[in-house]
Design a protein around this motif. Structure first.
Motif, PDB file in Angstrom:
ATOM      1  N   HIS A 116      22.894  28.947   8.154  1.00  0.00           N
ATOM      2  CA  HIS A 116      22.062  27.802   7.741  1.00  0.00           C
ATOM      3  C   HIS A 116      22.881  26.552   8.046  1.00  0.00           C
ATOM      4  O   HIS A 116      23.737  26.146   7.244  1.00  0.00           O
ATOM      5  CB  HIS A 116      21.734  27.889   6.247  1.00  0.00           C
ATOM      6  CG  HIS A 116      20.656  26.938   5.813  1.00  0.00           C
ATOM      7  ND1 HIS A 116      20.684  25.588   6.090  1.00  0.00           N
ATOM      8  CD2 HIS A 116      19.495  27.151   5.126  1.00  0.00           C
ATOM      9  CE1 HIS A 116      19.602  25.011   5.590  1.00  0.00           C
ATOM     10  NE2 HIS A 116      18.866  25.934   5.002  1.00  0.00           N
TER      11      HIS A 116
ATOM     12  N   TYR B 245      11.321  34.178   6.225  1.00  0.00           N
ATOM     13  CA  TYR B 245      12.287  33.787   5.182  1.00  0.00           C
ATOM     14  C   TYR B 245      11.615  33.704   3.821  1.00  0.00           C
ATOM     15  O   TYR B 245      12.188  34.109   2.800  1.00  0.00           O
ATOM     16  CB  TYR B 245      12.890  32.440   5.592  1.00  0.00           C
ATOM     17  CG  TYR B 245      13.672  31.696   4.545  1.00  0.00           C
ATOM     18  CD1 TYR B 245      14.996  32.043   4.263  1.00  0.00           C
ATOM     19  CD2 TYR B 245      13.115  30.612   3.854  1.00  0.00           C
ATOM     20  CE1 TYR B 245      15.736  31.344   3.321  1.00  0.00           C
ATOM     21  CE2 TYR B 245      13.844  29.905   2.920  1.00  0.00           C
ATOM     22  CZ  TYR B 245      15.147  30.267   2.642  1.00  0.00           C
ATOM     23  OH  TYR B 245      15.873  29.568   1.714  1.00  0.00           O
TER      24      TYR B 245
ATOM     25  N   LYS C 293      15.912  34.667  15.193  1.00  0.00           N
ATOM     26  CA  LYS C 293      14.666  33.986  14.820  1.00  0.00           C
ATOM     27  C   LYS C 293      14.836  33.179  13.531  1.00  0.00           C
ATOM     28  O   LYS C 293      14.459  32.020  13.463  1.00  0.00           O
ATOM     29  CB  LYS C 293      13.555  35.026  14.604  1.00  0.00           C
ATOM     30  CG  LYS C 293      12.975  35.553  15.892  1.00  0.00           C
ATOM     31  CD  LYS C 293      11.752  36.378  15.591  1.00  0.00           C
ATOM     32  CE  LYS C 293      10.581  35.944  16.463  1.00  0.00           C
ATOM     33  NZ  LYS C 293       9.418  36.834  16.287  1.00  0.00           N
TER      34      LYS C 293
ATOM     35  N   GLU D 267      15.992  38.026   8.940  1.00  0.00           N
ATOM     36  CA  GLU D 267      16.324  38.303  10.334  1.00  0.00           C
ATOM     37  C   GLU D 267      16.356  39.803  10.602  1.00  0.00           C
ATOM     38  O   GLU D 267      15.745  40.302  11.545  1.00  0.00           O
ATOM     39  CB  GLU D 267      17.703  37.704  10.645  1.00  0.00           C
ATOM     40  CG  GLU D 267      18.148  37.832  12.090  1.00  0.00           C
ATOM     41  CD  GLU D 267      17.419  36.826  12.966  1.00  0.00           C
ATOM     42  OE1 GLU D 267      17.336  35.658  12.582  1.00  0.00           O
ATOM     43  OE2 GLU D 267      16.915  37.242  14.039  1.00  0.00           O
TER      44      GLU D 267
ATOM     45  N   THR E  13      18.157  28.534  11.456  1.00  0.00           N
ATOM     46  CA  THR E  13      17.141  27.553  11.047  1.00  0.00           C
ATOM     47  C   THR E  13      17.577  26.897   9.725  1.00  0.00           C
ATOM     48  O   THR E  13      18.579  27.303   9.124  1.00  0.00           O
ATOM     49  CB  THR E  13      15.759  28.195  10.876  1.00  0.00           C
ATOM     50  OG1 THR E  13      15.827  29.185   9.842  1.00  0.00           O
ATOM     51  CG2 THR E  13      15.314  28.874  12.169  1.00  0.00           C
ATOM     52  N   ARG E  14      16.831  25.908   9.290  1.00  0.00           N
ATOM     53  CA  ARG E  14      17.243  25.128   8.115  1.00  0.00           C
ATOM     54  C   ARG E  14      16.136  25.058   7.063  1.00  0.00           C
ATOM     55  O   ARG E  14      15.643  23.967   6.751  1.00  0.00           O
ATOM     56  CB  ARG E  14      17.626  23.714   8.549  1.00  0.00           C
ATOM     57  CG  ARG E  14      18.723  23.659   9.607  1.00  0.00           C
ATOM     58  CD  ARG E  14      18.952  22.236  10.111  1.00  0.00           C
ATOM     59  NE  ARG E  14      19.916  22.193  11.200  1.00  0.00           N
ATOM     60  CZ  ARG E  14      21.058  21.501  11.155  1.00  0.00           C
ATOM     61  NH1 ARG E  14      21.360  20.795  10.093  1.00  0.00           N
ATOM     62  NH2 ARG E  14      21.878  21.509  12.182  1.00  0.00           N
ATOM     63  N   PRO E  15      15.726  26.194   6.521  1.00  0.00           N
ATOM     64  CA  PRO E  15      14.656  26.154   5.506  1.00  0.00           C
ATOM     65  C   PRO E  15      15.176  25.619   4.171  1.00  0.00           C
ATOM     66  O   PRO E  15      16.382  25.580   3.950  1.00  0.00           O
ATOM     67  CB  PRO E  15      14.257  27.622   5.363  1.00  0.00           C
ATOM     68  CG  PRO E  15      15.516  28.366   5.685  1.00  0.00           C
ATOM     69  CD  PRO E  15      16.218  27.557   6.739  1.00  0.00           C
TER      70      PRO E  15
END
Lengths: 286, 159, 753
Positions: free
Chosen positions: C640, C499, C13, C493, C17-19
């Protein structure tokens, strides 16, 4: 260390002449401050010339352009009239360092720093530029190619300050260009530099020319033989070959961290040809 | 020991006075006397751009400017980029596009990028690359930096 | 350990992702504090006096005048750093490198140091120190240093790795041999044998932030050090050992780091700052200039490499060998050994043999530089591979695919591979549009492969749950390029929370157990693994608290997406308890909730990459420009992806700089001629194209999420990829790196002659 901001050229000259220790002119500082950082020089006096009105501007005169000694390379690039008349000179100034450096460095400083690889100098020599020098007692004008006498040394006497560099009035059908070779696309010192200025007659034959090279000898060179090779031609292949030969023959470079004798000699010819072609196209109005 | 010189300037819009030795660079003054450590010294010789600031609106290396030369002039540093709690779009886009890794070159890149966009609102990629050639980055290969600047230009043009 | 067979089917989840990174705002506002950005009350400024000679006996150092100068608070020489190394040879080498003892061993070797009230005074004091040198013969070239009669750099060094044990000292510090099979028989069986020799010049990591620290030591033996480093725990141990301090009494805090790439894994001047501070009993700040960084910290080796590859006409490699001579600078290292280990790691070879010679010269002590030693070996091998393929008329990519290592291959350096990415990266090259892209005028294309081991090592992590349900993740590995974002993603995660509810901090050495440094591409791999275990430890506690709250056995509680859930029909009336609920009630259920992990993160998965590169060469000047570049690399699992791409791009850019322009240039006098960013030419923005990336994910079975290190491999292929592209366009095989315009020009002319 003392720091002074005189408001006239003469005042600057007097300050420098009167200093018993080491005195330096501070224009853009992009060479001087690097030398200070490395402790290669430890000045006792800095004379900041940027507040001298006579040095602050570019003026278009009946006799040509007068570029004040405190004018930055960026300001030269922003002067459309200068850029249109002397694109090669402006390009050479705009090749010195980054935008950060451009906003500070001056062609007078580039000249007085007296590096064999100074970018602006071959273009100025090709352009037939003159240097207005102010001393404590008198003023004089000297051809730009007479200023640098060796790596880091000039013919200026103690107390003499460059006030401006002048470019002659331009006849119609004239063009100039400066090209240099650097391993990187920016932020580099010329391994070889070549400046060409020329004027055509109504038949597009080269009427007069000046060719100068940088970084191939202890000083930037005016190469009359290279100019002779193209005068009277339309820059055909034979003329270009003779131009390259004359340039290579004039080279007296060294092997150093930036290039080899062999490479510099060969590339000097290549760049002179390319600069000549560019100057020729500009003279034709293309 | 020689007495210092009193210098009055505007830094990021604020009237600021400081005393410095004549040999001190503007970078040294910003960092050591004024606590503005956002400008970095990467080389001290004008080759890396990490110390980039604006002086009367012009982009310069503060390591090649004397502190005393700032008398009566306006200095802009990375600390003055954001407007209160809203970041300059370049700042937001550098974060969004992952245009920094170690971040040491970032203040210089932001100042240089802003200087570019202030004079050219629609630069090509090549213009961006040449305008930023005075700023060294050793982490990113410049890819994401150029993209962040391009995205900012697009965003600012829409405003 | 930590072998989770389920990762392949795992749906993530947060991971992937790319926060935005948590340290982003500080870094775009100038607020982030790097090595030189902190100040202490009453701090002194330190400067170091360095040898101008490549090799000299130090007959006398007179510091009396400097000590008498007003404002000078301490002057030190090697006498102030007495030898307390107890026969530990590596530690003694570090001591001698920090401050020269009887001899200066390279241009830039520290000889003395001062601490004064300001820089001006310190500078005056340096000038007052009188050092009497007797200049000795020196050697800076690796091949010259191996010749009989060469000046001996270290009389205490006898060649290791040979028998019988040598009777006289040598500049060859160590000989390392790797391989298997019978190479002589293999070469006999070959249809074609290609032999080539290569040289590569020395390069520097070129991080933009110079070394800087602020040291504070008191006469009570307690001290603190703020420093830019890749490993503050390792710095602590080394500094404490060199200064005779107790490890626990030296607290080291890692500043934000402005690039390291291996160069900030060793102490250079930190012990000097500590010794000055101890002597002056004042805080001491010490910053290197760029000139000092180039002359006095650890660049990578210059090398001289011979390669021999035998092949059947059908494209099977029958034997491969290499002799690799790497200079270590003035102190023994493991650099040729690593070169010998990595040289043929991409290939499945029956008969392979490599010999590495670690050689001492009068240059600064060599340090790690991103996949240390692999790029030079790969340059030699991958260039030769193209020559071999050409000789048998085979496409170089197909030739590589035919001989590529795979799962079960016994590697050239010993171990047998598990699932690996060399085959998949090559398959991706074949499919990549870049390979079919049209080349312009004067343009050529090349490709090459690269390998790096990656590393795990000692790791210690804390995870604390705040009363509001937010999580403080405390790690001991320095964040060199976005690790805090990746580790926060991993904690989120594992705990099943957003996050944004995780904050990752880098602990000082007083706040956490020992951590190895951020090297070997281990930051996200090992701290990621340790974060997972710490989170699982916290989850155990959370489940226990839920069980206590519900008054049911803990075996009936499971953790699912951020909630404790009571299993089974009998508990169906029990509403899930979120992490926030449990945190809020923690005061009454047993107090603070935390997880902890202390591990040796074994099982770092090896990493492979294949790069494709198009270059344009000016036919008259040999000016060379990279016009298109693609990196394809196995990341195991990209946590990432932005920062994985960033590592790929950054490594490629460094490799491109190395390939084309970067080099240490020594004069005949043994002095470094280009210690600055003007003449040590790292790529500028206008030199490079966009660098395309393709992330492959072949999970590392030894990591719960399948992570492999991603930081280093990307610097390995560019040298050969560019060499192969140059060969494609000019027809000339370049054998000397950097492939600068004068060298290309010369090679072309020699071929024409």
């Amino acid at each position: 260390m003392k720091y002074q901001t005189p408001s006239t050229s003469k005042e600057a000259a007097v300050l420098i002449q009167g200093e018993r220790g080491q005195a330096f002119v501070l224009a853009g500082g992009t060479d001087l401050m690097v030398r200070m950082k490395g402790r290669f020089v430890e000045p006792d006096l800095l004379v900041d010339i940027k507040q001298i009105p006579a040095m602050q501007s570019i003026k278009k005169l009946a006799t040509g352009f007068r570029i004040g000694a405190a004018v930055s390379a960026a300001e030269m690039g922003e002067n459309t009239s200068l850029k249109k008349t002397w694109p090669g000179v402006v390009e050479s100034a705009n090749l010195i360092g980054s935008d950060q450096i451009q906003n500070r460095c001056t062609i007078a400083g580039n000249l007085c720093n007296a590096s064999p690889a100074a970018d602006a100098v071959p273009a100025l020599i090709a352009a037939g530029a003159k240097v207005n020098v102010v001393g404590p007692q008198r003023r004089r004008t000297v051809a730009v190619e007479k200023v640098i006498t060796g790596p880091g040394t000039t013919s200026l006497r103690k107390g003499e300050v460059v006030e401006a560099i002048t470019l002659p009035k331009r006849p119609p059908k004239s063009g100039d260009a400066y090209l240099r070779f650097t391993p990187r696309s920016e932020m580099d010192i010329a391994v070889v530099g070549a400046g060409v200025s020329l004027t055509l007659d109504s038949n597009l034959v080269i009427k007069s020319a000046r060719v100068a090279l940088g970084a191939v000898a202890p000083t930037p060179l005016l190469v009359p033989a290279a100019a002779q090779a193209i005068v009277g031609t339309k820059l055909n292949k034979a003329a270009l070959n003779l131009l390259a030969q004359a340039c290579c023959a004039a080279c007296n470079p060294i092997d150093d961290k930036r290039g080899t004798i062999e490479f510099r000699t060969e590339v000097a010819g290549v760049l002179a040809q390319r600069a000549a072609k560019m100057a020729y196209q500009r003279a034709r109005g293309k | 020991m020689m007495a210092g010189t009193l210098v009055s300037t505007m830094i990021n819009g604020d009237a600021t006075e400081f005393v410095c030795q004549t040999g001190e660079t503007l970078l040294e003054v910003l960092r050591n006397r004024l606590g503005l450590t956002g400008s970095k010294e990467g080389c001290g010789t004008g080759d890396c751009g990490a110390c980039s600031v604006t002086l009367d609106g012009r982009l310069v290396c503060s390591c090649l400017v004397l502190g005393v030369e700032a008398q009566g002039r306006e200095v802009g540093t990375v600390e003055g980029l954001a407007d209160g709690d809203s970041l300059h779009p370049l700042q937001s886009n550098f974060i969004k596009h992952a245009a920094l890794q170690c971040g040491i070159c970032t203040p210089g890149f932001l100042i240089a990028s802003k200087a570019l966009l202030d004079r050219n609102s629609n630069p090509t990629d090549e213009e961006i690359r040449f305008a930023l050639a005075g700023n060294l980055c050793r982490c990113t290969g410049y890819d994401k930096i150029v993209r962040a600047v391009r995205a900012t230009a697009t965003e600012l043009r829409k405003k | 350990m930590a072998d989770d067979p389920k990762f392949k089917n795992r749906k993530f989840k947060a991971v992937g992702t790319r926060p935005p990174r948590p340290d982003g705002l500080d870094k775009v506002t100038g607020r982030a504090k790097y090595g030189a950005d902190t100040f202490a009350p009453g701090q002194l400024v330190a400067l170091v006096l360095r040898s101008p000679h490549a090799h000299a006996q130090i007959k006398r150092i007179d510091t009396s005048k400097a000590e008498k100068l007003k404002g000078v608070k301490a002057v030190i020489t090697s006498k102030d750093l007495p030898d307390v190394t107890n026969g530990d040879r590596d530690l003694y080498d570090t001591l001698e490198n920090c401050l020269a003892r009887d001899r200066a061993l390279y241009d830039g070797h520290a000889v003395a140091a001062v601490a004064a009230i300001d820089e001006l005074t310190a500078r005056k004091a340096l000038k007052l120190i009188r050092v009497t040198y007797k200049v000795l013969p020196h050697v800076t070239d690796v091949d010259a240093a191996m010749k009989p009669g060469a000046p001996i750099v270290q009389p205490r060094v006898y060649t290791r790795g040979v028998s019988p044990k040598p009777k006289s000292p040598s500049n060859v510090a160590k000989v390392s041999e790797f391989g298997h099979g019978d190479v002589e028989a293999g070469f006999k069986a070959a249809d074609v044998v290609v032999e080539k020799s290569y040289k590569t010049e020395q390069t520097h990591q070129g991080y933009i932030e110079p070394h800087a620290c602020l040291a504070s030591v008191g006469p009570d033996g307690h001290g603190e050090l703020w420093v830019t480093t890749q490993g503050h725990f390792v710095y602590r141990n080394t500094c404490a050992a060199l200064l005779g301090m107790d490890v626990a009494k030296l607290k080291v805090t890692a500043s934000e780091i402005g690039g390291g790439f291996g160069g900030k894994t060793h102490v250079w001047m930190e012990p000097i700052a500590l010794a000055l501070s101890r002597k002056a009993n004042r805080p001491v700040k010490l910053e290197m200039t760029r000139d000092e960084v180039f002359r006095s910290t650890g660049p990578t080796s210059s090398t001289s490499i011979d390669v021999k590859i035998g092949v059947k006409k059908n494209g099977t490699i029958t034997a491969a060998s290499a002799e690799l001579r790497y200079q270590d600078g003035a102190f023994p290292g493991i650099w040729a050994m690593l070169g010998a280990m990595t040289a043929y790691a991409c290939y499945d070879l029956k008969n392979v043999k490599t010999i590495g010679y670690d050689v001492l010269v009068n240059r600064p002590k060599v340090a790690a530089y991103r996949a240390p030693s692999a790029p030079m070996a790969a340059f030699a091998v991958e260039s030769t591979i193209n020559e071999v393929a050409a000789k048998i008329g085979m496409d170089p990519v197909d030739f590589r695919i035919k001989n590529a290592a795979k799962e079960g291959t016994k590697s050239s350096y010993g171990p047998t591979y598990g699932p690996i990415g060399i085959g998949p990266t090559l398959a991706a090259v074949k499919k990549h549009p870049h390979m079919r892209g049209k080349l312009g005028k004067n343009q050529g294309r090349g490709m090459a492969c690269g390998f790096w081991f990656n590393f795990g090592g000692e790791t210690c992590t804390d995870l604390n749950i705040g009363v509001d349900g937010t999580v403080t993740l405390t790690v001991g590995t320095v964040d060199v390029g976005g690790a805090r974002a990746s580790l926060s993603l991993i904690a989120a995660e594992e705990l099943g929370i957003p996050y944004e509810r995780v904050k990752c901090n880098i602990a000082d050495t007083g706040s956490l157990g020992h951590n190895h440094m951020t090297d070997g591409s281990r930051g996200t791999f090992s701290s990621g693994m340790s974060t997972i275990f710490a989170a699982r430890h916290a989850i155990e506690e959370l489940c226990q608290r839920a069980a206590n709250t519900w008054e049911i056995p803990v075996k009936d509680v499971v953790w699912h997406e951020g909630n404790a859930i009571a299993k089974g029909k009998k508990h169906k009336q029990l509403q899930p308890l979120s992490l926030g609920d449990l945190a809020a009630g923690s005061e009454n259920t047993g107090g603070p909730i935390a997880g902890h992990s202390q591990i040796v993160a074994d099982g770092a998965g090896v990493s492979f990459a294949s790069h494709i590169c198009d270059i344009e060469v000016d036919p008259e000047t040999s000016a060379t420009k990279v016009v298109r570049y693609t990196v394809i690399q196995d990341a195991g699992k990209a946590i990432h992806p932005d920062y994985v791409e960033g590592q790929f791009q950054g490594g490629a850019a460094q490799g491109i700089g190395w390939a084309l322009n970067e080099e240490y240039i020594y004069g005949d006098d043994g002095r470094l001629q280009n210690p600055g960013f003007l003449d040590y030419r790292i790529p500028v923005c206008s030199d490079l194209p966009f660098i395309d990336t393709q992330i492959l994910e072949i999970p590392n079975p030894n990591h719960p999420y399948g992570i492999r290190g991603v930081g280093e491999t990307s610097i390995v292929p560019p040298l050969a990829a560019i060499g192969n592209a140059l060969s494609d366009i000019t027809g000339v095989r370049m054998t000397h790196v950097p492939m600068s315009p004068p060298r290309i020009r010369k090679a072309i002319k020699e071929k024409q002659a």
